[in-house]
Design an enzyme around this catalytic site. Structure first.
Site, PDB file in Angstrom:
ATOM      1  N   ALA A  61       0.838  -1.200   0.000  1.00 22.09           N
ATOM      2  CA  ALA A  61       0.000   0.000   0.000  1.00 22.09           C
ATOM      3  C   ALA A  61       0.873   1.249   0.000  1.00 22.09           C
ATOM      4  O   ALA A  61       2.001   1.235   0.482  1.00 22.09           O
ATOM      5  CB  ALA A  61      -0.906  -0.005   1.227  1.00 22.09           C
ATOM      6  N   ASN A 110       8.576   9.143   4.727  1.00 20.14           N
ATOM      7  CA  ASN A 110       7.344   9.846   4.371  1.00 20.14           C
ATOM      8  C   ASN A 110       6.561  10.202   5.627  1.00 20.14           C
ATOM      9  O   ASN A 110       6.623   9.502   6.631  1.00 20.14           O
ATOM     10  CB  ASN A 110       6.493   9.005   3.415  1.00 20.14           C
ATOM     11  CG  ASN A 110       5.519   8.097   4.144  1.00 20.14           C
ATOM     12  OD1 ASN A 110       4.457   8.526   4.588  1.00 20.14           O
ATOM     13  ND2 ASN A 110       5.896   6.828   4.284  1.00 20.14           N
ATOM     14  N   PHE A 112       3.121  11.394   4.994  1.00 19.51           N
ATOM     15  CA  PHE A 112       1.946  11.776   4.216  1.00 19.51           C
ATOM     16  C   PHE A 112       0.721  12.041   5.095  1.00 19.51           C
ATOM     17  O   PHE A 112      -0.011  12.994   4.875  1.00 19.51           O
ATOM     18  CB  PHE A 112       1.598  10.700   3.189  1.00 19.51           C
ATOM     19  CG  PHE A 112       2.467  10.715   1.972  1.00 19.51           C
ATOM     20  CD1 PHE A 112       2.476  11.795   1.115  1.00 19.51           C
ATOM     21  CD2 PHE A 112       3.279   9.636   1.671  1.00 19.51           C
ATOM     22  CE1 PHE A 112       3.269  11.820  -0.018  1.00 19.51           C
ATOM     23  CE2 PHE A 112       4.086   9.647   0.536  1.00 19.51           C
ATOM     24  CZ  PHE A 112       4.079  10.741  -0.305  1.00 19.51           C
ATOM     25  N   GLY A 113       0.480  11.148   6.059  1.00 16.51           N
ATOM     26  CA  GLY A 113      -0.689  11.332   6.914  1.00 16.51           C
ATOM     27  C   GLY A 113      -1.998  10.925   6.263  1.00 16.51           C
ATOM     28  O   GLY A 113      -3.024  11.598   6.425  1.00 16.51           O
ATOM     29  N   PHE A 114      -1.978   9.796   5.529  1.00 14.79           N
ATOM     30  CA  PHE A 114      -3.199   9.259   4.919  1.00 14.79           C
ATOM     31  C   PHE A 114      -3.885  10.278   3.998  1.00 14.79           C
ATOM     32  O   PHE A 114      -5.106  10.455   4.036  1.00 14.79           O
ATOM     33  CB  PHE A 114      -4.200   8.791   5.987  1.00 14.79           C
ATOM     34  CG  PHE A 114      -3.861   7.487   6.657  1.00 14.79           C
ATOM     35  CD1 PHE A 114      -2.831   6.679   6.211  1.00 14.79           C
ATOM     36  CD2 PHE A 114      -4.600   7.067   7.757  1.00 14.79           C
ATOM     37  CE1 PHE A 114      -2.530   5.473   6.842  1.00 14.79           C
ATOM     38  CE2 PHE A 114      -4.315   5.867   8.398  1.00 14.79           C
ATOM     39  CZ  PHE A 114      -3.278   5.077   7.939  1.00 14.79           C
ATOM     40  N   ASN A 138      -6.004  -1.050   1.736  1.00  8.48           N
ATOM     41  CA  ASN A 138      -5.507  -0.675   3.053  1.00  8.48           C
ATOM     42  C   ASN A 138      -6.509   0.290   3.681  1.00  8.48           C
ATOM     43  O   ASN A 138      -6.786   1.351   3.122  1.00  8.48           O
ATOM     44  CB  ASN A 138      -4.128  -0.025   2.887  1.00  8.48           C
ATOM     45  CG  ASN A 138      -3.362   0.097   4.176  1.00  8.48           C
ATOM     46  OD1 ASN A 138      -3.583   1.034   4.931  1.00  8.48           O
ATOM     47  ND2 ASN A 138      -2.453  -0.829   4.409  1.00  8.48           N
ATOM     48  N   ASN A 169      -4.891  -0.952   8.987  1.00  9.80           N
ATOM     49  CA  ASN A 169      -3.599  -0.292   9.153  1.00  9.80           C
ATOM     50  C   ASN A 169      -3.611   0.586  10.406  1.00  9.80           C
ATOM     51  O   ASN A 169      -4.068   1.721  10.377  1.00  9.80           O
ATOM     52  CB  ASN A 169      -3.268   0.550   7.920  1.00  9.80           C
ATOM     53  CG  ASN A 169      -1.905   1.213   8.008  1.00  9.80           C
ATOM     54  OD1 ASN A 169      -1.179   1.061   8.988  1.00  9.80           O
ATOM     55  ND2 ASN A 169      -1.549   1.960   6.989  1.00  9.80           N
ATOM     56  N   SER A 172       0.697   3.117  10.872  1.00 10.35           N
ATOM     57  CA  SER A 172       1.330   4.290  10.288  1.00 10.35           C
ATOM     58  C   SER A 172       1.756   5.243  11.400  1.00 10.35           C
ATOM     59  O   SER A 172       0.974   5.538  12.302  1.00 10.35           O
ATOM     60  CB  SER A 172       0.357   5.018   9.353  1.00 10.35           C
ATOM     61  OG  SER A 172       0.895   6.277   8.976  1.00 10.35           O
ATOM     62  N   ASN A 174       2.281   8.373  11.018  1.00  9.65           N
ATOM     63  CA  ASN A 174       2.051   9.743  10.554  1.00  9.65           C
ATOM     64  C   ASN A 174       0.685  10.314  10.896  1.00  9.65           C
ATOM     65  O   ASN A 174       0.360  11.429  10.508  1.00  9.65           O
ATOM     66  CB  ASN A 174       2.286   9.814   9.043  1.00  9.65           C
ATOM     67  CG  ASN A 174       3.696   9.397   8.685  1.00  9.65           C
ATOM     68  OD1 ASN A 174       4.643   9.828   9.319  1.00  9.65           O
ATOM     69  ND2 ASN A 174       3.824   8.540   7.687  1.00  9.65           N
ATOM     70  N   THR A 175      -0.137   9.537  11.563  1.00 12.88           N
ATOM     71  CA  THR A 175      -1.395  10.031  12.102  1.00 12.88           C
ATOM     72  C   THR A 175      -1.292   9.945  13.618  1.00 12.88           C
ATOM     73  O   THR A 175      -1.106   8.860  14.163  1.00 12.88           O
ATOM     74  CB  THR A 175      -2.599   9.209  11.593  1.00 12.88           C
ATOM     75  OG1 THR A 175      -2.688   9.332  10.175  1.00 12.88           O
ATOM     76  CG2 THR A 175      -3.895   9.687  12.222  1.00 12.88           C
ATOM     77  N   LYS A 210      -1.922  -4.905   9.720  1.00 13.28           N
ATOM     78  CA  LYS A 210      -0.565  -4.426   9.456  1.00 13.28           C
ATOM     79  C   LYS A 210       0.010  -3.803  10.715  1.00 13.28           C
ATOM     80  O   LYS A 210      -0.585  -2.884  11.293  1.00 13.28           O
ATOM     81  CB  LYS A 210      -0.570  -3.396   8.315  1.00 13.28           C
ATOM     82  CG  LYS A 210       0.837  -3.040   7.821  1.00 13.28           C
ATOM     83  CD  LYS A 210       0.777  -2.280   6.516  1.00 13.28           C
ATOM     84  CE  LYS A 210       2.164  -2.101   5.893  1.00 13.28           C
ATOM     85  NZ  LYS A 210       2.093  -1.437   4.588  1.00 13.28           N
ATOM     86  N   ASN A 239       5.079  -2.216   8.793  1.00 18.88           N
ATOM     87  CA  ASN A 239       5.009  -0.873   8.236  1.00 18.88           C
ATOM     88  C   ASN A 239       6.373  -0.202   8.381  1.00 18.88           C
ATOM     89  O   ASN A 239       7.371  -0.856   8.675  1.00 18.88           O
ATOM     90  CB  ASN A 239       3.913  -0.069   8.970  1.00 18.88           C
ATOM     91  CG  ASN A 239       3.261   0.978   8.085  1.00 18.88           C
ATOM     92  OD1 ASN A 239       3.930   1.656   7.308  1.00 18.88           O
ATOM     93  ND2 ASN A 239       1.959   1.125   8.207  1.00 18.88           N
ATOM     94  N   THR A 240       6.413   1.109   8.214  1.00 19.81           N
ATOM     95  CA  THR A 240       7.663   1.874   8.302  1.00 19.81           C
ATOM     96  C   THR A 240       8.110   2.030   9.754  1.00 19.81           C
ATOM     97  O   THR A 240       7.350   1.802  10.692  1.00 19.81           O
ATOM     98  CB  THR A 240       7.482   3.268   7.678  1.00 19.81           C
ATOM     99  OG1 THR A 240       6.396   3.930   8.347  1.00 19.81           O
ATOM    100  CG2 THR A 240       7.175   3.162   6.197  1.00 19.81           C
ATOM    101  N   GLY A 287      11.979  -3.331   3.174  1.00 20.33           N
ATOM    102  CA  GLY A 287      13.338  -3.465   2.672  1.00 20.33           C
ATOM    103  C   GLY A 287      13.556  -4.503   1.603  1.00 20.33           C
ATOM    104  O   GLY A 287      14.701  -4.822   1.271  1.00 20.33           O
ATOM    105  N   THR A 309       9.270   0.784  -1.805  1.00 20.92           N
ATOM    106  CA  THR A 309      10.363   1.755  -1.903  1.00 20.92           C
ATOM    107  C   THR A 309      11.435   1.329  -2.903  1.00 20.92           C
ATOM    108  O   THR A 309      12.012   2.171  -3.601  1.00 20.92           O
ATOM    109  CB  THR A 309      10.989   2.006  -0.524  1.00 20.92           C
ATOM    110  OG1 THR A 309       9.966   2.481   0.366  1.00 20.92           O
ATOM    111  CG2 THR A 309      12.105   3.029  -0.582  1.00 20.92           C
TER     112      THR A 309
END
Length: 350
Positions: A61, A110, A112-114, A138, A169, A172, A174-175, A210, A239-240, A287, A309
């Protein structure tokens, strides 16, 4: 990678990363990107949670956030495709710049924040999806939602009719406070709502969870316990990461989730550990940039793998390169199928 793709990648890497990603999506929309048949063989054909895959390599995703290039992606060689994340309502995400290329590390950060166009736009596109592919979504939650747990079930109910699987998910970074939903009680309640919604559908679909790579061993144990009891079909690990150890790039200090090569070892150790705590199938992501790395994920306990990536640095031609290489590695080691290889090297990672 052919010469045209090499030239295209070189040009894209000279411009802003988010603009570059937008151009890559446009290239797919206009049929400019390379096309290839899905490479498969009796060794590579496999199934996960009832999904029949021509090969075990999927697109993670984040690449096709709004399900705008479903048909072109089915011609890039993937065994399965995951789009999104999608939230109930459209949202712009975090302010730009929010994507950073870490070339020296073959990585990206990143935040992004969805950012996405919302579930109604995604549902309309999914209704026209190619039927000869395995496509998942996702599921995300709006940043300003009063009930984030409910958001996941809401998106599932809206989009499930044209999906083969969906992913919850909660990992993340970023949220704000989203990862708090990985806590045992919160995760149990969230998954309960999603599973209840799924069961009420005319055609229930496999549900994956995830998780983040930054969990402690105790937290991994909690996730496994909840997952085992929840009725989900599998886990995507991972995830990241928020970890920045060993990075060389000038962008290493940027906030957000790190993906790419530096994540490989960390994410593979998490999936190996998790695979000792559950019989649920695991999709390994983080990775993967070569056939050997895809193979290592499988040997660590993954039933399938995803990448994203690495495409920034290797182009779409990397997909067939990895699947062909994976076929050769399985043959070299005497495995007649992907399933035979799953977990065969787990001890190297635990």
């Amino acid at each position: 990678m052919n010469l045209i793709e090499q030239i295209g990648l070189s040009a894209l890497r000279k411009i802003d990363p988010e603009a570059s990603h937008g151009l890559a999506i446009k290239a797919l929309q206009y049929g400019i990107a390379p096309k290839t048949e899905v490479y498969s063989s009796p060794r590579l054909k496999t199934s996960i949670a009832g999904l029949e895959l021509a090969n075990p390599l999927g697109l993670a995703a984040g690449f096709d956030k709004n399900a705008t290039v479903l048909a072109p992606l089915t011609r890039c060689g993937f065994g399965f495709i995951e789009v999104g994340a999608i939230t109930p309502r459209p949202q712009p995400g975090n302010p730009k710049p929010r994507l950073f290329r870490l070339t020296e590390d073959r990585a990206a950060i990143n935040r992004f924040g969805f950012n996405n166009e919302g579930m109604d736009a995604a549902a309309a596109r999914l209704a026209k999806r190619p039927k000869n592919a395995v496509i998942g979504l996702n599921l995300g939650a709006n940043k300003d939602s009063e009930d984030r747990a409910k958001d996941f079930a809401t998106v599932l109910a809206r989009c499930a009719a044209n999906l083969d699987f969906a992913t919850v998910n909660v990992s993340s970074p970023n949220t704000e406070k989203l990862r708090d939903l990985q806590g045992k009680d919160a995760l149990s309640a969230l998954l309960g709502g999603v599973i209840e919604t799924n069961a009420a559908l005319n055609r229930p679909i496999p549900i994956f969870l995830k998780i983040a790579p930054d969990l402690t061993e105790a937290e991994i144990t909690d996730v496994a316990e909840v997952a085992n009891a929840s009725g989900i079909s599998g886990i995507i690990a991972t995830n990241t990461t928020l970890d920045r150890a060993g990075l060389l790039s000038q962008h290493a200090h940027q906030k957000g989730g790190l993906s790419g090569q530096p994540l490989f070892e960390k994410s593979t150790r998490v999936l190996a550990k998790l695979s000792t705590m559950t019989d649920l199938p695991i999709i390994g992501v983080g990775g993967v940039g070569s056939a050997e790395q895809a193979y290592q994920k499988i040997r660590a306990g993954a039933s399938a793998v995803q990448l994203y990536t690495a495409l920034v640095y290797g182009g779409m031609g990397l997909v067939t390169k990895i699947t062909r290489g994976l076929d050769e590695l399985l043959k070299r080691d005497g495995f007649e199928s992907v399933k035979q290889a799953v977990g065969s090297g787990r001890s190297d990672w635990t």
